[in-house]
Motif scaffolding. Structure first.
Motif, PDB file in Angstrom:
ATOM      1  N   THR A  56      13.134  24.312 -26.444  1.00  0.00           N
ATOM      2  CA  THR A  56      13.585  24.070 -25.086  1.00  0.00           C
ATOM      3  C   THR A  56      13.431  22.591 -24.778  1.00  0.00           C
ATOM      4  OG1 THR A  56      13.167  24.536 -22.744  1.00  0.00           O
ATOM      5  CG2 THR A  56      11.278  24.653 -24.241  1.00  0.00           C
ATOM      6  N   THR A  57      14.261  22.088 -23.848  1.00  0.00           N
ATOM      7  CA  THR A  57      14.181  20.676 -23.494  1.00  0.00           C
ATOM      8  C   THR A  57      12.949  20.380 -22.644  1.00  0.00           C
ATOM      9  OG1 THR A  57      15.578  21.103 -21.566  1.00  0.00           O
ATOM     10  CG2 THR A  57      16.681  20.373 -23.581  1.00  0.00           C
ATOM     11  N   ARG A  58      12.365  21.398 -22.046  1.00  0.00           N
ATOM     12  CA  ARG A  58      11.144  21.225 -21.265  1.00  0.00           C
ATOM     13  C   ARG A  58      10.091  22.223 -21.751  1.00  0.00           C
ATOM     14  NH1 ARG A  58      12.410  21.362 -15.040  1.00  0.00           N
ATOM     15  NH2 ARG A  58      13.516  23.275 -15.619  1.00  0.00           N
ATOM     16  N   PRO A  59       9.522  21.976 -22.911  1.00  0.00           N
ATOM     17  CA  PRO A  59       8.572  22.944 -23.470  1.00  0.00           C
ATOM     18  C   PRO A  59       7.314  23.040 -22.623  1.00  0.00           C
ATOM     19  CG  PRO A  59       8.537  20.915 -24.742  1.00  0.00           C
ATOM     20  CD  PRO A  59       9.675  20.791 -23.765  1.00  0.00           C
ATOM     21  N   LEU A  60       6.968  24.259 -22.220  1.00  0.00           N
ATOM     22  CA  LEU A  60       5.768  24.492 -21.419  1.00  0.00           C
ATOM     23  C   LEU A  60       4.834  25.412 -22.190  1.00  0.00           C
ATOM     24  CD1 LEU A  60       4.060  24.297 -18.898  1.00  0.00           C
ATOM     25  CD2 LEU A  60       5.452  26.101 -17.859  1.00  0.00           C
ATOM     26  N   PRO A  61       3.797  24.878 -22.811  1.00  0.00           N
ATOM     27  CA  PRO A  61       2.867  25.738 -23.540  1.00  0.00           C
ATOM     28  C   PRO A  61       2.053  26.596 -22.583  1.00  0.00           C
ATOM     29  CG  PRO A  61       2.021  23.505 -23.456  1.00  0.00           C
ATOM     30  CD  PRO A  61       3.396  23.458 -22.858  1.00  0.00           C
ATOM     31  N   VAL A  62       1.560  27.712 -23.097  1.00  0.00           N
ATOM     32  CA  VAL A  62       0.657  28.564 -22.324  1.00  0.00           C
ATOM     33  C   VAL A  62      -0.767  28.135 -22.650  1.00  0.00           C
ATOM     34  CG1 VAL A  62      -0.199  30.911 -21.994  1.00  0.00           C
ATOM     35  CG2 VAL A  62       2.256  30.502 -22.212  1.00  0.00           C
ATOM     36  N   THR A  63      -1.480  27.697 -21.632  1.00  0.00           N
ATOM     37  CA  THR A  63      -2.835  27.205 -21.846  1.00  0.00           C
ATOM     38  C   THR A  63      -3.766  28.329 -22.273  1.00  0.00           C
ATOM     39  OG1 THR A  63      -2.391  25.641 -20.043  1.00  0.00           O
ATOM     40  CG2 THR A  63      -4.663  25.796 -20.845  1.00  0.00           C
ATOM     41  N   LYS A  64      -3.647  29.467 -21.610  1.00  0.00           N
ATOM     42  CA  LYS A  64      -4.473  30.632 -21.942  1.00  0.00           C
ATOM     43  C   LYS A  64      -3.696  31.898 -21.624  1.00  0.00           C
ATOM     44  CE  LYS A  64      -8.839  32.922 -20.703  1.00  0.00           C
ATOM     45  NZ  LYS A  64     -10.060  32.833 -19.827  1.00  0.00           N
ATOM     46  N   THR A 123      -1.611  37.970 -18.343  1.00  0.00           N
ATOM     47  CA  THR A 123      -1.624  36.820 -17.437  1.00  0.00           C
ATOM     48  C   THR A 123      -1.602  35.548 -18.264  1.00  0.00           C
ATOM     49  OG1 THR A 123      -2.871  37.986 -15.706  1.00  0.00           O
ATOM     50  CG2 THR A 123      -2.875  35.587 -15.632  1.00  0.00           C
ATOM     51  N   ALA A 124      -0.606  34.713 -18.006  1.00  0.00           N
ATOM     52  CA  ALA A 124      -0.505  33.418 -18.670  1.00  0.00           C
ATOM     53  C   ALA A 124      -0.990  32.351 -17.697  1.00  0.00           C
ATOM     54  CB  ALA A 124       0.929  33.144 -19.096  1.00  0.00           C
ATOM     55  N   PHE A 125      -2.014  31.630 -18.106  1.00  0.00           N
ATOM     56  CA  PHE A 125      -2.513  30.521 -17.286  1.00  0.00           C
ATOM     57  C   PHE A 125      -1.879  29.232 -17.778  1.00  0.00           C
ATOM     58  CE2 PHE A 125      -5.572  26.987 -16.925  1.00  0.00           C
ATOM     59  CZ  PHE A 125      -5.564  26.849 -15.546  1.00  0.00           C
ATOM     60  N   LEU A 126      -1.252  28.494 -16.856  1.00  0.00           N
ATOM     61  CA  LEU A 126      -0.569  27.241 -17.164  1.00  0.00           C
ATOM     62  C   LEU A 126      -1.306  26.120 -16.444  1.00  0.00           C
ATOM     63  CD1 LEU A 126       2.939  28.694 -16.275  1.00  0.00           C
ATOM     64  CD2 LEU A 126       1.909  28.677 -18.551  1.00  0.00           C
ATOM     65  N   SER A 127      -1.998  25.292 -17.181  1.00  0.00           N
ATOM     66  CA  SER A 127      -2.753  24.217 -16.543  1.00  0.00           C
ATOM     67  C   SER A 127      -1.799  23.218 -15.916  1.00  0.00           C
ATOM     68  CB  SER A 127      -3.657  23.520 -17.562  1.00  0.00           C
ATOM     69  OG  SER A 127      -2.888  22.743 -18.467  1.00  0.00           O
ATOM     70  N   ASP A 180      -0.490  20.714 -18.407  1.00  0.00           N
ATOM     71  CA  ASP A 180       0.638  21.161 -19.233  1.00  0.00           C
ATOM     72  C   ASP A 180       1.926  21.228 -18.417  1.00  0.00           C
ATOM     73  OD1 ASP A 180      -0.801  21.339 -21.580  1.00  0.00           O
ATOM     74  OD2 ASP A 180      -1.335  23.441 -21.297  1.00  0.00           O
ATOM     75  N   VAL A 181       1.825  21.701 -17.166  1.00  0.00           N
ATOM     76  CA  VAL A 181       3.012  21.770 -16.303  1.00  0.00           C
ATOM     77  C   VAL A 181       3.542  20.358 -16.032  1.00  0.00           C
ATOM     78  CG1 VAL A 181       3.887  22.452 -14.040  1.00  0.00           C
ATOM     79  CG2 VAL A 181       2.277  23.940 -15.246  1.00  0.00           C
ATOM     80  N   SER A 182       2.638  19.419 -15.805  1.00  0.00           N
ATOM     81  CA  SER A 182       3.049  18.031 -15.544  1.00  0.00           C
ATOM     82  C   SER A 182       3.782  17.433 -16.740  1.00  0.00           C
ATOM     83  CB  SER A 182       1.826  17.176 -15.206  1.00  0.00           C
ATOM     84  OG  SER A 182       1.174  17.649 -14.039  1.00  0.00           O
ATOM     85  N   SER A 183       3.263  17.692 -17.942  1.00  0.00           N
ATOM     86  CA  SER A 183       3.908  17.168 -19.152  1.00  0.00           C
ATOM     87  C   SER A 183       5.295  17.748 -19.328  1.00  0.00           C
ATOM     88  CB  SER A 183       3.044  17.480 -20.378  1.00  0.00           C
ATOM     89  OG  SER A 183       1.795  16.820 -20.307  1.00  0.00           O
ATOM     90  N   ALA A 184       5.449  19.048 -19.005  1.00  0.00           N
ATOM     91  CA  ALA A 184       6.748  19.699 -19.172  1.00  0.00           C
ATOM     92  C   ALA A 184       7.771  19.205 -18.154  1.00  0.00           C
ATOM     93  CB  ALA A 184       6.587  21.215 -19.070  1.00  0.00           C
ATOM     94  N   LEU A 185       7.331  18.961 -16.913  1.00  0.00           N
ATOM     95  CA  LEU A 185       8.266  18.584 -15.852  1.00  0.00           C
ATOM     96  C   LEU A 185       8.505  17.088 -15.777  1.00  0.00           C
ATOM     97  CD1 LEU A 185       7.157  20.944 -12.925  1.00  0.00           C
ATOM     98  CD2 LEU A 185       9.001  21.272 -14.585  1.00  0.00           C
ATOM     99  N   ILE A 210      11.794  26.578 -14.744  1.00  0.00           N
ATOM    100  CA  ILE A 210      11.302  26.255 -16.082  1.00  0.00           C
ATOM    101  C   ILE A 210      10.996  27.544 -16.831  1.00  0.00           C
ATOM    102  CG2 ILE A 210       8.896  26.021 -15.313  1.00  0.00           C
ATOM    103  CD1 ILE A 210       8.670  23.719 -17.394  1.00  0.00           C
ATOM    104  N   PRO A 211      11.505  27.710 -18.052  1.00  0.00           N
ATOM    105  CA  PRO A 211      11.315  28.973 -18.778  1.00  0.00           C
ATOM    106  C   PRO A 211       9.963  29.047 -19.483  1.00  0.00           C
ATOM    107  CG  PRO A 211      12.688  27.511 -20.071  1.00  0.00           C
ATOM    108  CD  PRO A 211      12.405  26.786 -18.780  1.00  0.00           C
ATOM    109  N   LEU A 212       9.465  30.270 -19.581  1.00  0.00           N
ATOM    110  CA  LEU A 212       8.281  30.552 -20.395  1.00  0.00           C
ATOM    111  C   LEU A 212       8.774  31.269 -21.645  1.00  0.00           C
ATOM    112  CD1 LEU A 212       5.800  31.781 -17.637  1.00  0.00           C
ATOM    113  CD2 LEU A 212       5.838  29.564 -18.779  1.00  0.00           C
ATOM    114  N   GLN A 213       9.003  30.517 -22.704  1.00  0.00           N
ATOM    115  CA  GLN A 213       9.617  31.067 -23.912  1.00  0.00           C
ATOM    116  C   GLN A 213       8.602  31.465 -24.970  1.00  0.00           C
ATOM    117  OE1 GLN A 213      12.524  27.986 -24.948  1.00  0.00           O
ATOM    118  NE2 GLN A 213      14.111  29.298 -24.078  1.00  0.00           N
ATOM    119  N   ASN A 214       7.346  31.336 -24.674  1.00  0.00           N
ATOM    120  CA  ASN A 214       6.333  31.597 -25.690  1.00  0.00           C
ATOM    121  C   ASN A 214       5.407  32.748 -25.291  1.00  0.00           C
ATOM    122  OD1 ASN A 214       5.533  30.018 -23.584  1.00  0.00           O
ATOM    123  ND2 ASN A 214       4.142  28.746 -24.766  1.00  0.00           N
TER     124      ASN A 214
END
Length: 260
Positions: free
Chosen positions: A109-117, A142-146, A149-154, A221-225
């Motif tokens: 994805t062009t805006r990869p957003l990893p799942v922190t936990k 439950t996916a926690f997105l720090s 990580d959100v800042s890096s993706a956006l 923003i998609p959660l693809q993982n």
């Protein structure tokens, strides 16, 4: 006339002195009961140990299936509930399994957003003949997105907003300055997180900054993982990040199982 002495020992019986208690040796029946009880305890302890080994193997197998499927650097922590586990394995389904994974990478994805936990609760977990695949009848996660990580993706600095369910996004450019806006966070179709109801909070929304914020917030923003079969139901904001809650039925963990 013969007189017995107070300190004379009785023949054939142990004498322990004044005030001592004489204990007769256990009878044959009592000895058998003691031996039977000891044997039962040994069997139970051995059975628990064997069951614990079986549980550990099931946990390791599930962890491997998840790690292979989701591409995590480390295997997740897995706990199999219930006792005995052997009977669950015999019928081919584990009643309940809890899993916790960290740092699930995002790609494609062009805006990869990893799942922190990611914390996952699975009911009716079945394992296939392959060690790298597992299937669950029902799942909540439950996916926690720090915010980091959100800042890096956006591409903008994201932090907790002043109101529940909102975040602040700050865009900065050299020679232009910075501006902060507030946005509501919500679940969108296709396992995406949407940012809506954008309000200016601080600073002047100059065209270059507006363009940067539009690029970051206009499109969900998609959660693809996350595992295939999970569907995003709700999101909420916390002090440290965003919690995305999923549910699913007939969820499979296997290589390349990330949701599209």
């Amino acid at each position: 006339m013969y007189q017995s002495r107070p300190d004379e020992e009785f023949i054939g019986e142990p004498y322990y002195g004044d005030g001592s208690v004489y204990v007769s040796p256990p009878t044959r029946t009592r000895r058998r009961m003691i031996i039977a009880a000891a044997s039962l305890v040994a069997v139970l302890v051995g059975g628990v140990a064997v069951d614990r080994i079986a549980a550990a193997r099931a946990e390791n197998r599930t962890a491997k299936a998840f790690q292979d499927g989701m591409g995590t650097a480390e295997p997740p922590a897995v706990h199999v509930d219930g006792f005995p586990v052997l009977t669950q394995l015999a019928r081919g389904s584990l009643d309940h399994v809890d899993l916790t994974a960290h740092h699930i990478p995002a790609s494609g994805t062009t805006r990869p957003l990893p799942v922190t936990k990611l914390t996952v609760a699975m009911d009716g977990l079945k394992t296939s003949g392959s060690a790298d695949e597992a299937h669950a009848d029902s799942v909540t996660a439950t996916a926690f997105l720090s915010y980091a990580d959100v800042s890096s993706a956006l591409g903008v600095q994201v932090s907790q907003g002043d109101e529940s369910g909102r975040v602040d996004a700050t865009a900065s450019l050299p020679l232009v300055g910075d501006v902060t806006v507030s946005a509501a966070v919500s679940a969108a179709g296709g396992n995406r997180i949407a940012f809506t109801d954008v309000r200016a909070e601080q600073g002047e929304l100059l065209p270059p900054l507006k363009s940067l914020l539009d690029k970051a917030l206009d499109e969900p923003i998609p959660l693809q993982n996350v595992p295939e079969g999970l569907r995003l139901r709700s999101v909420s904001t916390t002090e440290d990040g965003i919690d995305a809650r999923f549910t699913g039925r007939s969820v499979t963990f296997h290589p390349d199982s990330s949701a599209a």
